[in-house]
Design an enzyme around this catalytic site. Structure first.
Site, PDB file in Angstrom:
ATOM      1  N   ARG A 297       0.825  -1.221   0.000  1.00  0.00           N
ATOM      2  CA  ARG A 297       0.000   0.000   0.000  1.00  0.00           C
ATOM      3  C   ARG A 297       0.854   1.264   0.000  1.00  0.00           C
ATOM      4  O   ARG A 297       0.513   2.254   0.649  1.00  0.00           O
ATOM      5  CB  ARG A 297      -0.967   0.032   1.181  1.00  0.00           C
ATOM      6  CG  ARG A 297      -1.749  -1.254   1.393  1.00  0.00           C
ATOM      7  CD  ARG A 297      -2.520  -1.627   0.170  1.00  0.00           C
ATOM      8  NE  ARG A 297      -3.183  -2.933   0.307  1.00  0.00           N
ATOM      9  CZ  ARG A 297      -3.799  -3.536  -0.712  1.00  0.00           C
ATOM     10  NH1 ARG A 297      -3.791  -2.999  -1.923  1.00  0.00           N
ATOM     11  NH2 ARG A 297      -4.388  -4.691  -0.534  1.00  0.00           N
TER      12      ARG A 297
ATOM     13  N   GLU B 274      -5.676 -12.034   8.646  1.00  0.00           N
ATOM     14  CA  GLU B 274      -5.392 -12.219   7.222  1.00  0.00           C
ATOM     15  C   GLU B 274      -4.276 -13.238   7.016  1.00  0.00           C
ATOM     16  O   GLU B 274      -3.241 -12.954   6.404  1.00  0.00           O
ATOM     17  CB  GLU B 274      -5.081 -10.873   6.557  1.00  0.00           C
ATOM     18  CG  GLU B 274      -6.246  -9.895   6.697  1.00  0.00           C
ATOM     19  CD  GLU B 274      -6.061  -8.559   6.013  1.00  0.00           C
ATOM     20  OE1 GLU B 274      -4.906  -8.118   5.876  1.00  0.00           O
ATOM     21  OE2 GLU B 274      -7.081  -7.958   5.614  1.00  0.00           O
TER      22      GLU B 274
ATOM     23  N   ARG C 168     -18.639  -8.304   9.700  1.00  0.00           N
ATOM     24  CA  ARG C 168     -17.201  -8.107   9.920  1.00  0.00           C
ATOM     25  C   ARG C 168     -16.832  -6.994  10.908  1.00  0.00           C
ATOM     26  O   ARG C 168     -15.962  -7.210  11.745  1.00  0.00           O
ATOM     27  CB  ARG C 168     -16.511  -7.890   8.565  1.00  0.00           C
ATOM     28  CG  ARG C 168     -15.091  -7.413   8.702  1.00  0.00           C
ATOM     29  CD  ARG C 168     -14.372  -7.421   7.393  1.00  0.00           C
ATOM     30  NE  ARG C 168     -13.211  -6.558   7.485  1.00  0.00           N
ATOM     31  CZ  ARG C 168     -12.358  -6.345   6.503  1.00  0.00           C
ATOM     32  NH1 ARG C 168     -12.515  -6.942   5.344  1.00  0.00           N
ATOM     33  NH2 ARG C 168     -11.329  -5.538   6.664  1.00  0.00           N
TER      34      ARG C 168
ATOM     35  N   ASP D 158     -11.922  -0.983   7.938  1.00  0.00           N
ATOM     36  CA  ASP D 158     -10.555  -0.971   7.423  1.00  0.00           C
ATOM     37  C   ASP D 158     -10.272   0.309   6.637  1.00  0.00           C
ATOM     38  O   ASP D 158     -10.213   0.274   5.411  1.00  0.00           O
ATOM     39  CB  ASP D 158     -10.357  -2.195   6.515  1.00  0.00           C
ATOM     40  CG  ASP D 158      -8.938  -2.302   6.022  1.00  0.00           C
ATOM     41  OD1 ASP D 158      -8.079  -1.542   6.497  1.00  0.00           O
ATOM     42  OD2 ASP D 158      -8.678  -3.152   5.144  1.00  0.00           O
TER      43      ASP D 158
ATOM     44  N   GLU E 139      -4.992   3.628  15.389  1.00  0.00           N
ATOM     45  CA  GLU E 139      -4.183   3.505  14.166  1.00  0.00           C
ATOM     46  C   GLU E 139      -4.887   4.193  13.010  1.00  0.00           C
ATOM     47  O   GLU E 139      -6.011   3.854  12.660  1.00  0.00           O
ATOM     48  CB  GLU E 139      -3.946   2.020  13.836  1.00  0.00           C
ATOM     49  CG  GLU E 139      -3.148   1.794  12.550  1.00  0.00           C
ATOM     50  CD  GLU E 139      -2.833   0.318  12.275  1.00  0.00           C
ATOM     51  OE1 GLU E 139      -2.662  -0.467  13.233  1.00  0.00           O
ATOM     52  OE2 GLU E 139      -2.772  -0.046  11.089  1.00  0.00           O
TER      53      GLU E 139
ATOM     54  N   GLU F  97      -4.652   4.255   0.874  1.00  0.00           N
ATOM     55  CA  GLU F  97      -5.067   3.005   0.236  1.00  0.00           C
ATOM     56  C   GLU F  97      -6.461   3.101  -0.386  1.00  0.00           C
ATOM     57  O   GLU F  97      -6.656   2.756  -1.542  1.00  0.00           O
ATOM     58  CB  GLU F  97      -5.032   1.870   1.263  1.00  0.00           C
ATOM     59  CG  GLU F  97      -5.544   0.559   0.696  1.00  0.00           C
ATOM     60  CD  GLU F  97      -5.465  -0.592   1.679  1.00  0.00           C
ATOM     61  OE1 GLU F  97      -4.976  -0.401   2.813  1.00  0.00           O
ATOM     62  OE2 GLU F  97      -5.899  -1.698   1.299  1.00  0.00           O
TER      63      GLU F  97
ATOM     64  N   TRP G 126     -14.326 -11.465   1.930  1.00  0.00           N
ATOM     65  CA  TRP G 126     -13.737 -10.503   2.867  1.00  0.00           C
ATOM     66  C   TRP G 126     -14.740  -9.856   3.818  1.00  0.00           C
ATOM     67  O   TRP G 126     -14.357  -8.978   4.611  1.00  0.00           O
ATOM     68  CB  TRP G 126     -12.992  -9.409   2.089  1.00  0.00           C
ATOM     69  CG  TRP G 126     -11.877  -9.936   1.255  1.00  0.00           C
ATOM     70  CD1 TRP G 126     -11.923 -10.262  -0.067  1.00  0.00           C
ATOM     71  CD2 TRP G 126     -10.542 -10.233   1.690  1.00  0.00           C
ATOM     72  NE1 TRP G 126     -10.696 -10.736  -0.486  1.00  0.00           N
ATOM     73  CE2 TRP G 126      -9.833 -10.719   0.577  1.00  0.00           C
ATOM     74  CE3 TRP G 126      -9.874 -10.121   2.913  1.00  0.00           C
ATOM     75  CZ2 TRP G 126      -8.490 -11.117   0.644  1.00  0.00           C
ATOM     76  CZ3 TRP G 126      -8.533 -10.504   2.983  1.00  0.00           C
ATOM     77  CH2 TRP G 126      -7.865 -11.000   1.858  1.00  0.00           C
TER      78      TRP G 126
HETATM   79  O1  GCW Z   1      -6.386  -2.756   4.533  1.00  0.00           O
HETATM   80  C1  GCW Z   1      -5.722  -3.935   4.633  1.00  0.00           C
HETATM   81  C2  GCW Z   1      -4.715  -3.839   3.554  1.00  0.00           C
HETATM   82  C3  GCW Z   1      -3.576  -4.814   3.741  1.00  0.00           C
HETATM   83  C4  GCW Z   1      -2.998  -4.599   5.125  1.00  0.00           C
HETATM   84  C5  GCW Z   1      -4.090  -4.821   6.162  1.00  0.00           C
HETATM   85  C6  GCW Z   1      -3.603  -4.564   7.589  1.00  0.00           C
HETATM   86  C7  GCW Z   1      -0.744  -4.839   5.899  1.00  0.00           C
HETATM   87  O2  GCW Z   1      -5.362  -4.039   2.313  1.00  0.00           O
HETATM   88  O3  GCW Z   1      -2.644  -4.541   2.733  1.00  0.00           O
HETATM   89  O4  GCW Z   1      -1.889  -5.433   5.365  1.00  0.00           O
HETATM   90  O5  GCW Z   1      -5.155  -3.953   5.917  1.00  0.00           O
HETATM   91  O6  GCW Z   1      -3.864  -3.482   8.081  1.00  0.00           O
HETATM   92  O7  GCW Z   1      -3.011  -5.433   8.186  1.00  0.00           O
END
Ligand code: GCW
Length: 616
Positions: free
Chosen positions: A118, A242, A292, A321, A343, A349, A480
Site C-alpha cells: 500500500r 489475514e 465483519r 478498514d 491507528e 489506500e 472478505w
Molecule cells: O487494509 C488492509 C490492507 C492490507 C494490510 C491490512 C492490515 C498490511 O489491504 O494490505 O496489510 O489492511 O492493516 O493489516
C-alpha cells in the site's frame, strides 16, 4: 543529490551533518542554520533540564529566547520556534508544551524486497532486494521531518512480515543498529514488526505462547536485540489476521498471546504493540449474520484488564478498514483497563493512492470528538512515505504527515484549518489569496473524494486488491466480509438492534445517534442502515437523487480544482507532480461518477431528476 522538496521546512536548506549525535546538538545546528534568515537579531539560548523529557518551554525576555526541556524537548522547542517564526506567528512571552501521548508512531509497511505494501510514493527508504539499502542523507531528512512535528517512533517493516524480514531481529541486527543510530539524534526510536511464528525457524517446534520453550526463545532473543539497540521502542505484531500466524492456532486468546511477548520485552523497557485487526477473512457472502466490523470487539473486549502493562492494543480508527467514511471503532470505547493506541492510515489506500488530493484532518477531528480525549494513550499511523523525489509522492500528501504529528502531540490543538494553513504557509509562502485557495482545496478535498466514490458510508466499491477506481460489485461475492447488498429497491445492511446488532457495541449515546435514522449523519446512513432508493433524506432529496447529485458534484469539484491549481505559483519541482496527479484524479473521478451512476440507474431504473447524462 539534495532533495528539491523542502516540505514544510524550506528554511533548513542544508542537511543535518552525520556527526551530530544528540538532539541538543541538532537543535543548535537547526537554529544556527535558520535564524539568520528568519530572525537575524534573535538570540536563542538552550537550557537543558535533566528532569524533563519531551516537554519544553519557550521563554522570551529582553535578551532573547530561552528554550528549556530535556534533550528531545529542546529539539521540539527549537522546531516549534523556527516554524512559528517562518509562519509569522507570534509566540507568547512564555509558552510551554507537553505531548499528550508518549508514543507517536509511524508504521512503515516496507518489505525487505523494497516493495511497500500500500505504498504510493515509490519504493522503500530502507530496503531493496532482500537487504538493507538506504541513503543516510534521506533518512536524516526523514528524522528531521518527524522531529519537527514531534513524532518519536518509526516501525520500519511491514506488519505482514515477509521473508526475509524476520532476519531483522536475527541476522540483521548490526544494520538495524546503524539505522537506529541515524534516527537517534532526532529523538526517533525504531520499532520492528515481528512474525509470531519466529521461534519455529529456530528449532522450537511450536509458537504456543504458553509453552515455556517459546517464552525462553523470546526472552533470549530480546536480550540479543536489546544488546544491539538498547533503546528499541519494541515490537509491532499482526497475529491471527489475514492468514498471519498467531495464538489462535494453539487455542490461546490474544491476552495470552500478547503477554508472552510483552514479558520478554519488559526487562528492557520495550513495548508490545498488538494490532486488533482480527476478523474472518473467509466469510461466505451468503452469510448475512456475520458482520465483519463487529469482530474486533468480540475478540478483545472480554479480555479488558488481562493485558500486561507494557502491551498496547492498536485499533484502527474505524471497525472495518480505513474506508473513506467510518464511525469510530467501538473497541476503542470499551476497554478502560487496557492501553489502547488508535491507528490511522496516512497511506491513501482507499482514499486516492496519493494521486487524488485527500487531506485527512477532518476525519481525525470527527473521530477524536466521538472518542473523547482520554480513551487512547498512543497514536500510530501507517506511513505514506517512499523513495520518490517527493517523499510523500504527492506534495500535498505531506500535509497529512505534518498534521498527524501535530494531532499525535495534542489533538486538542490540531484543528483542520490551522493545520492546513500552517502547512501551506511554511511550505509555499504564497500571498494571501493563493494561500486561501490552497487551504480551501485541502479542506474540501475529503468531502469531494467522498462524493464521487462509494456513497454515504457504504464502503467497498473499489477495484479489488488494487483499491483505486470503481468496481461496485468487486467485493460483493468475495470472502472478505465487505458487502453492500444492493438490489433493485434498496442498498445497505441494517446494523442496528433490528439487524446485525453492531450498533449495540457502542455506549448508549453513540448507539442511539447511529441507530436513529434522523440523527445518524447522512454520510454514515448507509453504514448503519438499509435504505430504499426512494427514502427521503432530511434535505428532501431521495437517496438515489442524493447519490446521483454527489457523483456529479464530486467530479465538478475536481474539474474546478484543476483550474485553480494551474494558476497557483507552485515551485517547479511540485508543479509537475501536482498537475500530473490532478489530471489522473480527474480521470478517476469521471470513472467513479459514470460507473456508479450507471450501476445505480440500471438497478433502480430511476431517472436523474435534473436530466444529466447517465449511461445505460
Ligand atoms: O487494509 C488492509 C490492507 C492490507 C494490510 C491490512 C492490515 C498490511 O489491504 O494490505 O496489510 O489492511 O492493516 O493489516
Amino acid at each position: 543529490m539534495r532533495d528539491q522538496h523542502l516540505y514544510w521546512l524550506p528554511f533548513l536548506a542544508q542537511d543535518v551533518p552525520a556527526e551530530l549525535t544528540d538532539p541538543i546538538q541538532v537543535a543548535r545546528f537547526e537554529l544556527d542554520l535558520a535564524l539568520p534568515q528568519l530572525a537575524p537579531e534573535l538570540q536563542v539560548y538552550l537550557a537543558p533540564d535533566a528532569d524533563a523529557d519531551e516537554g519544553f518551554s519557550i521563554l522570551r525576555n529582553d535578551n532573547g529566547v530561552t528554550i528549556s526541556g530535556g534533550p528531545r524537548g529542546i529539539l521540539y522547542g527549537a522546531y516549534k520556534l523556527l516554524m512559528a517564526l517562518a509562519a509569522g506567528e507570534s509566540l507568547p512571552r512564555s509558552h510551554s508544551q507537553q505531548p499528550k501521548y508518549a508514543l507517536r508512531m509511524i508504521n512503515c509497511w516496507d518489505n525487505a524486497d523494497g516493495d511497500i505494501e500500500r505504498g504510493y510514493s515509490g519504493r522503500s527508504l530502507f530496503f531493496e532486494s532482500g537487504r538493507f539499502d538506504y541513503d543516510p542523507i534521506r533518512l536524516r531528512q526523514l528524522g528531521r521531518l518527524m522531529a519537527s512535528v514531534g513524532l518519536n517512533v518509526l516501525c520500519i517493516n511491514n506488519v505482514n512480515v515477509r521473508n526475509p524480514a524476520h532476519r531483522l531481529i536475527e541476522d540483521w541486527l548490526p544494520e538495524l543498529a546503524d539505522v537506529a543510530a541515524i534516527f537517534r539524534p532526532f529523538g526517533v526510536k525504531l520499532m520492528v514488526s515481528i512474525d509470531y511464528s519466529q521461534p519455529m525457524r529456530h528449532g522450537v517446534t511450536t509458537a504456543d505462547p504458553l509453552d515455556p520453550q517459546v517464552q525462553a526463545w523470546w526472552n533470549r532473543q530480546c536480550e540479543v536485540v536489546y544488546q544491539a539497540i538498547p533503546d528499541l521502542a519494541g515490537f509491532l505484531v499482526k497475529a491471527d489476521s489475514e492468514h498471519r500466524p498467531g495464538p489462535f492456532t494453539y487455542g490461546r486468546n490474544h491476552a495470552e498471546g500478547a503477554n508472552m511477548l510483552a514479558r520478554a520485552l519488559k526487562p528492557h523497557g520495550g513495548k508490545l504493540i498488538w494490532r486488533c485487526f482480527v476478523y474472518n477473512c473467509q466469510q461466505d457472502w451468503r452469510d448475512a449474520v456475520t458482520d465483519r466490523p463487529m469482530a474486533a470487539y468480540q475478540h478483545y473486549v472480554y479480555l479488558d484488564g488481562q493485558f500486561d502493562d507494557n502491551v498496547i492494543l492498536q485499533v484502527k480508527n474505524g471497525p472495518f478498514d480505513f474506508q473513506v467514511r467510518e464511525p469510530v471503532s467501538p473497541t476503542l470505547l470499551a476497554m478502560p483497563k487496557t492501553n489502547l493506541a488508535i491507528e490511522w492510515q496516512l497511506a491513501q489506500e482507499y482514499t486516492g493512492h496519493q494521486i487524488d488530493i485527500y487531506a485527512m484532518m477532518g476525519m481525525w477531528q470527527e473521530v477524536m470528538a466521538d472518542l473523547g480525549s482520554n480513551t487512547v494513550m498512543a497514536m500510530a499511523a501507517v506511513s505514506n512515505l517512499g523513495n520518490d523525489d517527493c517523499i510523500t509522492g504527492h506534495p500535498f500528501a505531506a500535509v497529512n504527515l505534518f498534521g498527524y504529528g501535530l494531532l499525535a502531540w495534542n489533538p486538542d490543538e490540531a484543528d483542520p484549518e490551522s493545520i492546513a494553513r500552517t502547512w501551506a504557509k511554511l511550505t509555499y509562502r504564497f500571498g494571501q489569496a493563493d494561500e486561501d485557495t490552497l487551504v480551501n482545496l485541502l479542506l474540501e478535498s475529503r468531502g469531494a473524494y467522498e462524493k464521487y466514490t462509494a456513497p454515504l458510508g457504504i464502503c467497498w466499491m473499489v477495484v479489488p486488491h488494487e483499491h483505486y477506481g470503481p468496481s461496485p460489485d468487486g467485493y460483493e461475492y468475495q470472502a472478505w466480509g465487505t458487502y453492500h447488498r444492493a438490489n433493485r429497491d434498496a442498498i445497505g445492511i441494517d446494523r442496528t438492534a433490528s439487524g446485525t446488532g453492531y450498533a449495540e457495541q457502542y455506549p448508549a449515546a453513540l448507539r442511539d445517534r447511529y441507530s436513529n435514522l434522523s440523527t445518524c449523519p447522512d454520510e454514515l446512513k448507509l453504514w448503519f442502515h438499509r435504505l430504499r432508493y426512494d427514502y427521503v433524506m432530511p434535505d428532501g432529496r431521495t437517496l438515489i437523487q442524493r447519490i446521483y447529485d454527489d457523483k456529479f458534484e464530486g467530479y465538478a469539484w475536481v474539474e474546478e480544482a484543476e483550474q485553480k491549481l494551474s494558476s497557483l505559483p507552485l515551485p517547479e519541482a511540485d508543479r509537475k507532480l501536482v498537475m500530473d496527479r490532478i489530471a489522473r484524479q480527474k480521470r478517476n473521478a469521471r470513472e467513479w461518477r459514470d460507473v456508479l451512476n450507471t450501476f445505480f440507474y440500471r438497478l433502480s431504473g430511476v431517472e436523474d431528476a435534473r436530466g444529466r447524462k447517465i449511461y445505460d
